[in-house]
Structure formats: C-alpha cells, structure tokens
Design an enzyme around this catalytic site. Structure first.
Site, mmCIF file in Angstrom:
data_model
loop_
_atom_site.group_PDB
_atom_site.id
_atom_site.type_symbol
_atom_site.label_atom_id
_atom_site.label_comp_id
_atom_site.label_asym_id
_atom_site.label_seq_id
_atom_site.Cartn_x
_atom_site.Cartn_y
_atom_site.Cartn_z
ATOM 1 N N GLU A 159 0.856 -1.199 0.000
ATOM 2 C CA GLU A 159 0.000 0.000 0.000
ATOM 3 C C GLU A 159 0.895 1.254 0.000
ATOM 4 O OE1 GLU A 159 -1.546 0.736 3.941
ATOM 5 O OE2 GLU A 159 -3.364 1.696 3.171
ATOM 6 N N GLU A 213 -5.949 8.447 7.971
ATOM 7 C CA GLU A 213 -6.532 8.056 6.674
ATOM 8 C C GLU A 213 -7.935 8.620 6.501
ATOM 9 O OE1 GLU A 213 -5.837 4.273 4.718
ATOM 10 O OE2 GLU A 213 -4.756 3.649 6.511
ATOM 11 N N ASN A 246 0.341 -1.292 5.163
ATOM 12 C CA ASN A 246 1.266 -0.575 6.054
ATOM 13 C C ASN A 246 0.689 -0.766 7.445
ATOM 14 O OD1 ASN A 246 3.316 1.663 4.796
ATOM 15 N ND2 ASN A 246 1.557 1.371 3.436
ATOM 16 N N CYS A 284 -4.813 -3.054 2.710
ATOM 17 C CA CYS A 284 -4.520 -3.020 4.143
ATOM 18 C C CYS A 284 -5.704 -3.366 5.050
ATOM 19 C CB CYS A 284 -3.902 -1.675 4.529
ATOM 20 S SG CYS A 284 -3.078 -1.819 6.129
ATOM 21 N N ASN A 318 -7.038 6.259 -1.577
ATOM 22 C CA ASN A 318 -5.938 5.329 -1.322
ATOM 23 C C ASN A 318 -6.157 4.174 -2.309
ATOM 24 O OD1 ASN A 318 -4.107 3.498 -0.311
ATOM 25 N ND2 ASN A 318 -4.600 3.889 1.835
ATOM 26 N N LYS A 350 -9.445 2.043 -1.813
ATOM 27 C CA LYS A 350 -9.628 1.448 -0.476
ATOM 28 C C LYS A 350 -10.972 1.837 0.150
ATOM 29 C CE LYS A 350 -7.016 1.095 3.906
ATOM 30 N NZ LYS A 350 -5.739 1.508 4.536
HETATM 31 N N1 CDT Z 1 -2.902 1.180 6.566
HETATM 32 C C1 CDT Z 1 -3.793 0.526 7.318
HETATM 33 O O1 CDT Z 1 -4.919 0.326 6.917
HETATM 34 N N2 CDT Z 1 -3.360 0.122 8.529
HETATM 35 C C2 CDT Z 1 -4.232 -0.480 9.500
HETATM 36 C C3 CDT Z 1 -3.761 -0.169 10.871
HETATM 37 C C4 CDT Z 1 -4.758 -0.562 11.867
HETATM 38 S S1 CDT Z 1 -4.018 -0.773 13.402
HETATM 39 C C5 CDT Z 1 -4.540 -2.368 13.818
HETATM 40 C C6 CDT Z 1 -4.303 -1.991 9.372
HETATM 41 O O2 CDT Z 1 -5.402 -2.526 9.425
HETATM 42 O O3 CDT Z 1 -3.279 -2.659 9.264
#
Ligand code: CDT
Length: 311
Positions: free
Chosen positions: A47, A146, A197, A172, A110, A127
C-alpha cells in the site's frame, strides 16, 4: 492441466519522509528485475508504495498532504516502472495515493492498480475500509489520519480477468473484514492481492501489539480458505520514521496455508508458484457457495452497520 501464476511478494523496507519518488521507483524496479530473474509473472508491492506512510502525521496545509499524491498514472516518476514491466514482461500491483478531478471536484483516494505484462493498467481499486481518525489526536505517539486524507473508495470490490485467472484487490485494513473476501469470492475470485502498512503499535489498543503478526496471518489465511482463493499480502517493513511496520508479507494458498513468506524487515522478494486450479477443490466442495450458502439468513450483514443489542 494446471494454471500456474508465479507471484513475487515484493516487501519494502522503510521509506524516509525525504526519500525522492524517483529513488523509491528504482527500489521497485530492482525488485521487479529480481522477480523477472526468478520467472515471476506478477510482482505485488505494498500500500502507498511510492512514499513514506504519510497519514502518520497531521499536516496543517493541504498542499503538504497533496505532495504525497499522484496526479496521473503512470506519471513522470512512475513511467520508469511501467517501462521496466514492459521490458521484463512482469506485471505488478502498486498501491499509491491518487488525486483526481471528477465533475469539477478534487478527490483523493488510497488506490491500487493491477498492471499486466504489457504494462497496461487492467484494474483499479480504491480502499473502502479506511482506518484511523479524521481529527488531530496529539495523545497518540503517531497519527493515523486516513479518514482525514482519503475518501472512501467508490469502485466496490471488483474482480478482473488477468494472468490467466480471476484477480481481485484490496488494501490493508480491508483484509481484516470478511466481507472484503466474500464479495470477491461471490465473483469467483482466484487470487486476491493486498498491500499494507501496519504498525506494530496500535495506539488505541496497545494490548494487541504483541499479536500484530498473528492477526495479520489469521485474517488472510481465513479469507483464503473460506473463499477457496489465493491471497498475496505484502507489507511495508522495519522502522519507518520511528514507527515499526510489521512486514510479515505472505502468500497464502486456497487451503489457508502460508506457502511463502518474507523473513526480513527490508526490501525482499518472496516467491510462490500459485496454481489457480488449487482453488477448484475448495470452491466445489466445502465452499460450494451455490450449494451451501444460506443468504436468507445473512440480511443483517448489509442492513445493519454496527451491533445492536436487543436481548
Ligand atoms: N494502513 C492501514 O490500513 N493500517 C491499518 C492499521 C490498523 S491498526 C490495527 C491496518 O489494518 O493494518
């Protein structure tokens, strides 16, 4: 007959805030070249793979945020990646921040694209499950903005025919939601590509931090098995601007088993020969949807957003 797609999970180590896009693209091309040397048809990047994970900062000025966005794809910095794909005959999945004008309105998503072995964009995904928060929360060690910087994706969870099979994409946080996989499963998806990420530390729930790898694997293994599909999950890894990212990039078979995994916290390619026909025995037996699903009992899933306790 088998339908083999050789896939490289192209994990990225940290990208610094001041790292020029052109340098990042050179890192991506190096991974694409490794993929070509090992017979990959497709290489999957994380991502927001062109920059540092910028939603971890609160920026006052919109132009500071917009500096992380791509206005065209390919663009001046990414053209070299497309040229390499065409030269090497290797397709790719790429996550990036997309700024677009639609009906006179500036929109920011995204986004991920799927590019084929002729360097043509064959599919785009924006996303849908945006995690984090929209307002500055200074109590956090780092932000996750985000919900401030992106709009919710408006393309749904589509699939396309590519690489000899039916391919879908997610990004993600989408991977934590069973609906993501099932909507694509209901379109016969055979391979789902997911870039991420994920910080080890989640400020609102630090008690889960030591389970971040377990949860990453759990959701993608379940999504693969329950829909009889390959899942390729590729993360950013290592300490990026003081924040540890899990990496933990994996390729999961329709059995739910992890068949390939990155083992470092750096740029690394992990490869698997994925036979799309391995999906068949799951899709035609225990997860034969048309035979065994009972949609009349699932209405609440789309009618209700949050849990309502009435007992
Ligand atoms: N980038 C992204 O979507 N990151 C989220 C962080 C959430 S913290 C559990 C993820 O779901 O990995």
């Amino acid at each position: 007959m088998s339908r083999i797609v050789t896939v490289g999970a192209a994990q990225l180590g940290p990208i610094a805030l001041n790292e020029p896009r052109k340098d990042v693209v050179q890192r991506l091309i190096a991974l694409l070249e490794q993929g070509a040397a090992h017979g990959c048809d497709l290489v999957v990047f994380p991502e927001l793979a062109l920059t540092t994970f910028f939603p971890r900062w609160y920026f006052e000025q919109q132009e500071q945020v917009d500096a992380f966005f791509e206005r065209s794809m390919p663009g001046p910095d990414t053209q070299a990646l497309f040229d390499a794909a065409r030269r090497l005959k290797v397709g790719f999945y790429l996550g990036y921040a997309e700024l677009t004008e639609e009906k006179g309105r500036t929109r920011r998503f995204n986004t991920s694209i799927l590019v084929d072995q002729n360097a043509e964009i064959v599919s785009k995904y924006r996303k849908i499950h945006l995690p984090g928060h929209a307002e500055h929360e200074p109590w956090r060690r780092f932000q996750h903005l985000e919900k401030r910087y992106f709009e919710t994706g408006n393309l749904g969870f589509g699939v396309c025919r590519a690489f000899g099979g039916i391919v879908g994409m997610a990004i993600c946080n989408d991977r934590r939601w069973p609906e993501t996989y099932r909507v694509m499963g209901l379109q016969g998806v055979e391979m789902i590509l997911i870039g991420y990420n994920t910080p080890v530390h989640n400020p609102p729930a630090p008690e889960h931090d030591n389970l971040s790898h377990f949860h990453n694997e759990l959701v993608m293994q379940a999504g693969a098995y329950q829909n009889g599909t390959w899942v390729v999950g590729v993360g950013k890894a290592g300490r990026e601007e003081g924040v540890d990212q899990i990496g933990n990039s994996i390729i999961v078979a329709p059995s739910g088993e992890i068949v390939s995994a990155c083992s470092t916290l750096s740029d690394e390619l992990s490869i698997a020969r994925c036979d799309l026909d391995l999906t068949v025995s799951y899709k035609s037996s225990v997860f034969n949807f048309s035979k065994h699903r009972e949609p009349h009992a699932y209405g609440m899933i789309v009618e209700r957003k949050g849990a309502i306790i009435s007992v």
